[in-house]
Motif scaffolding. Structure first.
Motif, PDB file in Angstrom:
ATOM      1  N   ALA A 101     135.285  53.346   6.698  1.00 42.51           N
ATOM      2  CA  ALA A 101     134.199  53.450   7.394  1.00 42.51           C
ATOM      3  C   ALA A 101     134.241  54.563   8.329  1.00 42.51           C
ATOM      4  N   GLN A 102     135.408  54.779   9.004  1.00 38.44           N
ATOM      5  CA  GLN A 102     135.490  55.917   9.700  1.00 38.44           C
ATOM      6  C   GLN A 102     135.084  57.235   9.023  1.00 38.44           C
ATOM      7  N   ALA A 103     135.540  57.377   7.777  1.00 41.44           N
ATOM      8  CA  ALA A 103     135.340  58.804   6.930  1.00 41.44           C
ATOM      9  C   ALA A 103     133.706  58.665   6.669  1.00 41.44           C
ATOM     10  N   LEU A 104     133.386  57.473   6.425  1.00 39.88           N
ATOM     11  CA  LEU A 104     131.804  57.607   5.981  1.00 39.88           C
ATOM     12  C   LEU A 104     130.978  57.784   7.201  1.00 39.88           C
ATOM     13  N   VAL A 105     131.169  57.208   8.241  1.00 36.67           N
ATOM     14  CA  VAL A 105     130.331  57.500   9.340  1.00 36.67           C
ATOM     15  C   VAL A 105     130.359  58.881   9.689  1.00 36.67           C
ATOM     16  N   VAL A 106     131.653  59.446   9.997  1.00 37.26           N
ATOM     17  CA  VAL A 106     131.816  60.837  10.334  1.00 37.26           C
ATOM     18  C   VAL A 106     131.204  61.640   9.100  1.00 37.26           C
ATOM     19  N   THR A 172     144.840  59.017  12.511  1.00 39.07           N
ATOM     20  CA  THR A 172     143.774  58.961  11.457  1.00 39.07           C
ATOM     21  C   THR A 172     142.829  60.108  11.346  1.00 39.07           C
ATOM     22  N   ILE A 173     143.076  61.132  12.226  1.00 38.47           N
ATOM     23  CA  ILE A 173     142.345  62.350  12.066  1.00 38.47           C
ATOM     24  C   ILE A 173     142.291  63.076  10.671  1.00 38.47           C
ATOM     25  N   LEU A 174     143.395  63.478  10.233  1.00 37.27           N
ATOM     26  CA  LEU A 174     143.413  64.353   9.147  1.00 37.27           C
ATOM     27  C   LEU A 174     143.077  63.628   7.869  1.00 37.27           C
ATOM     28  N   PRO A 175     143.630  62.435   7.667  1.00 32.55           N
ATOM     29  CA  PRO A 175     143.206  61.639   6.506  1.00 32.55           C
ATOM     30  C   PRO A 175     141.477  61.278   6.665  1.00 32.55           C
ATOM     31  N   THR A 176     140.927  61.027   7.981  1.00 36.27           N
ATOM     32  CA  THR A 176     139.585  60.795   8.145  1.00 36.27           C
ATOM     33  C   THR A 176     138.885  62.111   7.501  1.00 36.27           C
ATOM     34  N   ILE A 177     139.447  63.423   7.964  1.00 34.68           N
ATOM     35  CA  ILE A 177     138.560  64.550   7.680  1.00 34.68           C
ATOM     36  C   ILE A 177     138.703  64.873   6.213  1.00 34.68           C
ATOM     37  N   SER A 182     133.624  65.315   1.464  1.00 38.40           N
ATOM     38  CA  SER A 182     132.775  65.008   0.456  1.00 38.40           C
ATOM     39  C   SER A 182     131.473  64.554   0.936  1.00 38.40           C
ATOM     40  N   PRO A 183     131.400  63.155   1.502  1.00 35.10           N
ATOM     41  CA  PRO A 183     130.314  62.580   1.992  1.00 35.10           C
ATOM     42  C   PRO A 183     129.351  63.599   2.842  1.00 35.10           C
ATOM     43  N   ALA A 184     130.237  64.305   3.527  1.00 33.29           N
ATOM     44  CA  ALA A 184     129.533  65.245   4.464  1.00 33.29           C
ATOM     45  C   ALA A 184     128.719  66.353   3.644  1.00 33.29           C
ATOM     46  N   ALA A 185     129.313  66.828   2.781  1.00 33.58           N
ATOM     47  CA  ALA A 185     128.759  67.919   1.804  1.00 33.58           C
ATOM     48  C   ALA A 185     127.546  67.437   1.020  1.00 33.58           C
ATOM     49  N   ILE A 186     127.701  66.193   0.492  1.00 28.52           N
ATOM     50  CA  ILE A 186     126.574  65.542  -0.149  1.00 28.52           C
ATOM     51  C   ILE A 186     125.587  65.422   0.781  1.00 28.52           C
ATOM     52  N   THR A 187     125.741  64.832   1.919  1.00 26.68           N
ATOM     53  CA  THR A 187     124.595  64.418   2.888  1.00 26.68           C
ATOM     54  C   THR A 187     124.034  65.775   3.176  1.00 26.68           C
ATOM     55  N   GLY A 240     132.900  56.665  -3.972  1.00 28.14           N
ATOM     56  CA  GLY A 240     133.692  57.704  -4.117  1.00 28.14           C
ATOM     57  C   GLY A 240     134.919  57.752  -2.996  1.00 28.14           C
ATOM     58  N   LEU A 241     134.593  57.239  -1.792  1.00 23.53           N
ATOM     59  CA  LEU A 241     135.727  56.808  -0.906  1.00 23.53           C
ATOM     60  C   LEU A 241     136.722  56.052  -1.509  1.00 23.53           C
ATOM     61  N   LEU A 242     136.177  54.949  -2.120  1.00 27.80           N
ATOM     62  CA  LEU A 242     137.455  53.887  -2.651  1.00 27.80           C
ATOM     63  C   LEU A 242     138.257  54.792  -3.584  1.00 27.80           C
ATOM     64  N   THR A 243     137.869  55.583  -4.591  1.00 36.24           N
ATOM     65  CA  THR A 243     138.688  56.212  -5.350  1.00 36.24           C
ATOM     66  C   THR A 243     139.618  57.162  -4.715  1.00 36.24           C
ATOM     67  N   GLY A 244     138.840  57.924  -3.685  1.00 31.90           N
ATOM     68  CA  GLY A 244     139.556  59.049  -2.980  1.00 31.90           C
ATOM     69  C   GLY A 244     140.460  58.443  -2.111  1.00 31.90           C
ATOM     70  N   SER A 245     140.417  57.263  -1.676  1.00 37.56           N
ATOM     71  CA  SER A 245     141.317  56.688  -0.811  1.00 37.56           C
ATOM     72  C   SER A 245     142.974  56.561  -1.275  1.00 37.56           C
ATOM     73  N   THR A 246     142.755  56.115  -2.599  1.00 40.32           N
ATOM     74  CA  THR A 246     143.998  55.745  -3.398  1.00 40.32           C
ATOM     75  C   THR A 246     145.001  57.155  -2.984  1.00 40.32           C
ATOM     76  N   LEU A 247     144.521  58.415  -3.373  1.00 35.07           N
ATOM     77  CA  LEU A 247     145.424  59.361  -3.370  1.00 35.07           C
ATOM     78  C   LEU A 247     145.533  59.395  -1.926  1.00 35.07           C
ATOM     79  N   ILE A 248     144.656  59.521  -1.069  1.00 37.25           N
ATOM     80  CA  ILE A 248     145.044  60.069   0.508  1.00 37.25           C
ATOM     81  C   ILE A 248     145.787  59.083   1.097  1.00 37.25           C
ATOM     82  N   GLU A 249     145.842  57.993   0.735  1.00 43.83           N
ATOM     83  CA  GLU A 249     146.809  56.918   1.292  1.00 43.83           C
ATOM     84  C   GLU A 249     148.217  57.058   0.955  1.00 43.83           C
TER      85      GLU A 249
END
Ligand code: ATP
Ligand code: MG
Lengths: 305, 349
Positions: A101-106, A172-177, A182-187, A240-249
């Motif tokens: 949620a944090q990553a999506l909002v940012v 949380t800052i680095l993983p959020t960034i 990607s959502p920032a770029a798409i948006t 995209g975030l769901l799949t992306g987060s598996t590796l980021i975590e």
């Protein structure tokens, strides 16, 4: 409206049923077994299988699983003995949801701003720089970005912590960034093109002919018209975030559902793999439903039926 | 006698493009009198829309206008205005009705609010007062049950109703000049007539002046007091409606009239003007219409014709009116019109 939402929820349940069925039978053809410890005697193996209900005929296993899933019970983990899958997921899902949620909002907020700036500076330097950045943001996978961020801000200039969760916001800052880029770029790209289209539309011409200033035109007409379509992106971006987060975590050692998912695959922890897949599918469908409802609320042209 | 509210003098508009300079408007001058309707007619690309956009200060960014061009309105040259000053003119003193009602309203804003916007901007009205006035305007342009529809969005309305809303927006701040650029081209014939009748009625009530742009001479007769005929960025003939319809002098006007269906034209006699308009990147020397003109004279390709006076109100830029020019016989349909002109003159005398 309520009737429509109920209908959509009905479909959601039916789709989930299909997802459960598909994952259940796919698990059957997945090679390997979780019980491959050579020290296991045949007796002990039979004992284990009975504990997990694996000695039953396939159709009965399937029925039991369906009935369990309907009650929110996804069985017991092979890996962490005696731990119900629903509990494992329940512990870790909030962490992943918070990160997502944090990553999506940012990402969306940054994209809305950059896209609008880009459109209003169409074809000049600012637009050019933002264009290059958004192309990079779309093409670089989040895990590579995660690794680069760890290297730069964890080791080169150790400003932020690079692992853990729940102790401080700075973690949380680095993983959020990493996830938000990607959502920032798409948006950004989407808002830019919507805004450019809106600014050259007839209704903006009419607004000019009314004597409104550029600022008033952007605020009262162009913004709303170019932001409504962004809502339709939120579903796919959440996926995209769901799949992306598996590796980021993994990279940032965040105890989320994604990390657990990744760990469960090599250890053939079937109940966890299945439970997580189903939860992913449910979340995704739910996000899409929510965005459809939101779109209908803010866009007068869209009616739910 | 005449009481011009707007004087356009020597207007030139050029567009800088990669291919070169497009000379879209080449020395256009005309007056607009108070309370009158001036129609500007001409084929596609003749510069009608560029003229109107210039009057609203809404030309594309690549437009340039030389210093000797003047748009005199209320003791000032509009071409000297700053962007802020333009904003106080647009929608306030000069308003515009656009062509396509399906796209000219904001799809995400309530119609009442869109009508109220110019009032809040120019009359500094509060939102409630502006909306109350918007309701009156909606009733004025013939929206049935306006109270129930003030909060509607554009997609809920038909094209004809939307164009009424666009008219209401234009009239909201009581402008002195209303510019209508093909306001009915996108509508059905019956709806067209309703919108035109509405515009006429509202003009009588407000005594505003209208510049009415169209390529359809058919609607001009009922709408306009005077007509200016444009070709390739120039006005080639102007006069009262009767003068243009019954005593046309320029072969281009003849061509336009010949390609217009009337009640007494036999089927099959409609003729399009042959050829295409010239390239405005390099406008031809002499009379730009000459290559398409069956009545062209040798001088047409060498020297541009000046305006020749036909009457106090009627001028045409064609060498055919020069005293040295040979007498030509216009097409049969035009001869009929001239005959009718003689009758009208006879009756008046
Ligand atoms: N921004 C621009 N850049 C270059 N050329 C332009 C631009 N705007 C208009 N023109 C040119 O100016 C000329 C006049 O165009 P205009 O739109 O005034 O024609 P019009 O008489 O309104 O035609 P229509 O009946 O099709 O609306 C055309 O040749 C057009 O291509
Ligand atoms: Mg036009």
């Amino acid at each position: 409206m309520w009737k429509y939402i109920l209908k959509r929820l009905g479909w959601l349940v039916f789709t989930l049923f299909l997802v459960i069925t598909a994952t259940f039978f796919l698990m059957q053809i997945m090679p390997g077994t979780p019980f491959n410890n050579p020290k296991l005697t045949p007796d002990a193996l039979a004992q284990l299988k009975a504990t997990y209900g694996l000695d039953l005929p396939l159709w009965q296993q399937y029925l039991n699983y369906l009935i369990g899933a309907a009650h929110g019970d996804f069985g017991i983990s092979f890996q962490y003995q005696n731990q119900p899958v629903s509990m494992l997921i329940g512990q870790r899902l909030p962490v992943s949801a918070a990160l997502g949620a944090q990553a999506l909002v940012v990402g969306v907020v940054a994209g809305l701003i950059m896209g609008a700036v880009s459109a209003r500076n169409k074809n000049n330097k600012i637009d050019g720089v933002l264009g290059i950045l958004s192309t990079l943001g779309i093409s670089v996978p989040s895990f590579i970005l995660g690794i680069v961020l760890v290297y730069l801000f964890g080791f080169q200039w150790p400003i932020f912590p690079v692992s853990g969760w729940g102790d401080s916001f700075s973690e949380t800052i680095l993983p959020t960034i990493a996830l938000a880029v990607s959502p920032a770029a798409i948006t950004t790209r989407f808002v830019r093109s919507e805004m450019i289209e809106s600014l050259s539309s007839d209704y903006v011409q009419l607004a000019k002919a009314k004597g409104l200033s550029d600022k008033e035109i952007v605020n009262k007409h162009a913004y709303r018209n170019s932001m409504i379509p962004v809502l339709t992106l939120i579903g796919p971006m959440a996926a995209g975030l769901l799949t992306g987060s598996t590796l980021i975590e993994q990279i940032f050692s965040i105890p989320g559902i994604g990390q657990q998912f990744v760990l469960s695959i090599p250890s053939k922890d079937f109940p966890v793999i299945m439970g997580t897949t189903i939860v992913y599918a449910a979340m995704l469908m739910f996000m899409i439903l929510i965005t459809d409802i939101l779109t209908a609320i803010v866009d007068p042209r869209v009616r739910l039926q | 006698m005449s009481n011009p509210i707007l004087k356009v003098e020597n207007l030139h508009v050029n567009f800088n493009t990669y291919a070169g300079t497009v000379q879209a408007i080449r020395d256009v001058s005309f007056d607009l009198n108070k309370g009158e309707t001036l129609a500007i007619v001409g084929e596609s690309g003749s510069g009608k829309s560029v003229t109107t956009k210039t009057l609203m200060g809404l030309n594309a960014k690549n437009a340039s206008i030389p210093d000797n061009s003047r748009l005199l309105f209320k003791d000032r040259n509009l071409l000297d205005l700053t962007e802020e000053e333009w904003q106080s003119v647009r929608g306030n003193e000069i308003a515009m009705i656009f062509q396509d009602p399906m796209t000219s309203l904001d799809p995400t804003m309530k119609i009442g609010m869109q009508i109220a916007e110019p009032l809040m901007k120019h009359r500094e009205m509060k939102k409630e007062d502006a909306l109350a006035r918007a309701l009156e305007l909606m009733q004025g342009v013939g929206i049935p049950n306006a109270e129930e529809h003030i909060n509607d969005y554009p997609h809920q309305w038909s094209g004809g109703m939307r164009q009424r809303a666009v008219v209401a927006i234009a009239l909201a701040a009581d402008p002195e000049i209303l510019i209508a650029d093909e306001p009915t081209t996108a509508l059905d014939v019956t709806i067209q007539a309703q919108i035109l009748t509405l515009m006429k009625k509202l003009q009588r009530e407000t005594s505003s002046s209208i510049i009415f742009i169209t390529h359809d001479l058919g609607v001009v007769a009922g709408m306009a007091d005077r007509v200016a005929v444009m070709y390739a960025g120039k006005i080639v003939e102007y006069g009262t409606v009767d003068e243009i319809f019954f005593n046309p002098q320029h072969p281009y006007t003849w061509g336009l009239l010949n390609s217009m269906p009337t009640t007494d034209t036999a089927v099959g006699t409609l003729e399009a003007i042959p050829g295409t308009p010239p390239d405005l990147l390099e406008p031809p020397k002499g009379d730009a219409f000459a290559p398409r003109n069956a009545f062209a004279l040798a001088i047409d390709s060498k020297e541009e014709p000046p305006f020749f006076k036909v009457s106090d109100t009627h001028y045409a830029a064609t060498w055919l009116l020069d005293e040295r020019a040979p007498k030509v016989t216009p097409p049969a349909q035009i001869q009929k019109r001239w005959a009718r002109w003689q009758e009208i003159q006879g009756q008046e005398a």
